[in-house]
Design a protein around this motif. Structure first.
Motif, short mmCIF file in Angstrom:
data_model
loop_
_atom_site.label_atom_id
_atom_site.label_comp_id
_atom_site.label_asym_id
_atom_site.label_seq_id
_atom_site.Cartn_x
_atom_site.Cartn_y
_atom_site.Cartn_z
N UNK A 182 0.85 -1.19 0.00
CA UNK A 182 0.00 0.00 0.00
C UNK A 182 0.88 1.24 0.00
N UNK A 183 0.35 2.34 -0.56
CA UNK A 183 1.19 3.54 -0.70
C UNK A 183 0.44 4.86 -0.56
N UNK A 184 -0.86 4.84 -0.46
CA UNK A 184 -1.62 6.09 -0.33
C UNK A 184 -1.83 6.40 1.15
N UNK A 185 -1.18 7.45 1.62
CA UNK A 185 -1.14 7.73 3.06
C UNK A 185 -2.51 7.87 3.70
N UNK A 186 -3.35 8.66 3.11
CA UNK A 186 -4.65 8.90 3.73
C UNK A 186 -5.47 7.61 3.81
N UNK A 187 -5.41 6.82 2.75
CA UNK A 187 -6.15 5.55 2.75
C UNK A 187 -5.59 4.60 3.80
N UNK A 188 -4.27 4.58 3.95
CA UNK A 188 -3.65 3.73 4.96
C UNK A 188 -4.11 4.15 6.35
N UNK A 189 -4.10 5.45 6.59
CA UNK A 189 -4.52 5.94 7.91
C UNK A 189 -5.99 5.61 8.18
N UNK A 190 -6.85 5.88 7.22
CA UNK A 190 -8.28 5.64 7.42
C UNK A 190 -8.59 4.16 7.57
N UNK A 191 -7.84 3.33 6.90
CA UNK A 191 -8.08 1.89 6.96
C UNK A 191 -7.65 1.30 8.30
#
Length: 449
Positions: A182-191
């Motif tokens: 994974x590489x998209x910061x906001x998506x990683x945080x929200x997930x």
């Protein structure tokens, strides 16, 4: 043309894929048995890997660039001298060890870029069969995953898996198949860090139950399709079902953790606007910040991060241009034969070591109930070739883990020993008793660990 009995309706199949894509973190969520959450161990232990491609600058000893821009230090043992390349790590000298002379025997004859696939596996990717094997992080994830919400976190700058010989992941499953990153910061945080985004506990419970139903339906429909497929497609479907099985395991894991609150944390410092195509330093440091946060809340105890892909592919090729104003990309610099290229290469290697130093700083200055994160985490930083396609003498920096009894502060050279011998030592320091890993020939003869 008349439809044959074995033809599939493409729209139906894509619909199935569309449904599965709605399940959070489709692949790479876990492997093996799902364990019930347990209380933290009295002695916290973690493992982390950080990778960069294309090897490092190693000017020959007769070059006047050698003492300034050689990646490996001058001298050995405790009295080694940093060159400018690793100088950003000076403040962490007592918390790290530099290792030279290690590599994977099956990869030594490969072009260095192909060896990137084996950095954590020691697998055999020579020839057409591509016999890769499980990566070290996944072995540890199988053991440590029972203590955390997620068994591991696999990150890269490019995301996904890339392709054979030019992967964008360090992690490989039990069958040697690459695990998506994974590489998209906001998506990683929200997930992973924002469970409240799904609403109340009851709303999240219903969401998990819905995910279970979706997985069940897809598995049932996949079995029906399986009977209509040819041999090659059956193999692809088996891979697909394996990924679904991992999703099913993680759904069960999420249920077990549903009523266990995550530790409090502060995410105000995270820079979700860091654009890797504009400011790679800000992007890389936000990735490191997310990794530190994951350790702080005990989200997982196993992490990998591939800063860039091999062979000038992906976003990392332009980092020297964007970060340092150089006229060439990283892979181009590594092949440049002009007189001044050692300084360009050295400056970029130095920039990479600054990012690693930032990561160590953040871990050293972030504490949980067991002490600083760095004290209880082994972090291996390095590449799968020394310089320009030579898959020998890997540049490696091992940091952290002082509470595991690791003795840092030196530079040690080995005589073309298998890197997997180091991995055996690391497994034992983590409390996973091991005599071998991949193509190891024993343990590494060192007083470091």
């Amino acid at each position: 043309m008349a439809r044959k009995s074995w033809h599939l309706d493409r729209r139906t199949f894509l619909k199935g894929l569309g449904v599965t894509c709605t399940i959070p973190y489709m692949e790479a969520m876990g492997m093996g048995t799902v364990f019930k959450p347990s209380s933290p161990e009295s002695a916290m232990k973690r493992l982390c890997f950080v990778y960069f491609p294309n090897g490092v600058g190693l000017p020959p000893e007769e070059s006047h660039y050698h003492k300034k821009w050689s990646w490996f230090p001058i001298g050995e043992g405790k009295d080694y001298q940093f060159t400018q390349t690793l100088k950003p790590l000076e403040s962490h000298r007592e918390d790290l060890s530099i290792l030279g002379g290690l590599s994977h025997p099956k990869s030594r004859a490969l072009l260095g870029h192909l060896a990137g696939d084996t950095w954590l596996t020691g697998g055999d990717v020579r020839g057409a069969e591509y016999m890769n094997s499980i990566s070290l992080d996944q072995v540890v994830a199988q053991k440590f995953g029972k203590h955390t919400r997620y068994p591991y976190l696999a990150l890269s700058t490019d995301g996904g898996i890339g392709y054979k010989s030019r992967v964008s992941t360090l992690s490989f499953d039990l069958s040697g198949k690459p695990i998506p990153t994974e590489h998209r910061h906001r998506e990683i945080f929200e997930r992973y860090f924002a469970p409240g985004a799904g609403g109340t506990t009851e709303a999240r419970r219903k969401s998990i139950q819905q995910d279970k139903k979706i997985v069940d339906l897809i598995l049932e429909d996949s079995k029906r399709l399986h009977r209509r497929l040819g041999q090659h497609d059956k193999a692809k479907m088996d891979e697909y079902l394996t990924s679904l099985s991992s999703v099913e395991d993680q759904v069960k894991r999420n249920e077990q953790w549903l009523n266990i609150p995550m530790k409090d944390f502060d995410a105000s410092h995270l820079n979700f606007n860091a654009d890797v195509k504009v400011d790679p330093e800000a992007y890389i440091r936000t990735t490191f910040d997310l990794m530190v946060l994951g350790m702080q809340v005990d989200l997982t105890r196993v992490m990998t991060y591939m800063i860039a892909r091999e062979d000038g592919l992906g976003l990392g090729e332009n980092f020297p241009k964007l970060a340092l104003g150089l006229s060439k990309g990283h892979h181009t610099i590594s092949h440049d034969l002009t007189t001044g290229h050692w300084e360009e290469w050295g400056r970029y290697d130095q920039w990479l070591s600054k990012q690693y130093s930032y990561f160590l700083d953040r871990m050293k200055n972030t504490h949980d109930e067991h002490g600083s994160l760095l004290e209880n985490t082994m972090v291996l930083y390095g590449s799968a070739c020394s310089t320009t396609h030579n898959a020998i003498n890997y540049p490696l920096v091992l940091a952290g883990g002082s509470k595991m009894g690791i003795n840092h502060g030196s530079y040690q050279k080995f005589d073309e020993e298998p890197m997997c011998n180091l991995f055996v030592n690391m497994l034992n320091r983590l409390g996973i008793e091991s005599e071998s890993f991949s193509d190891s020939t024993g343990t590494l003869n060192t007083n470091i660990l």
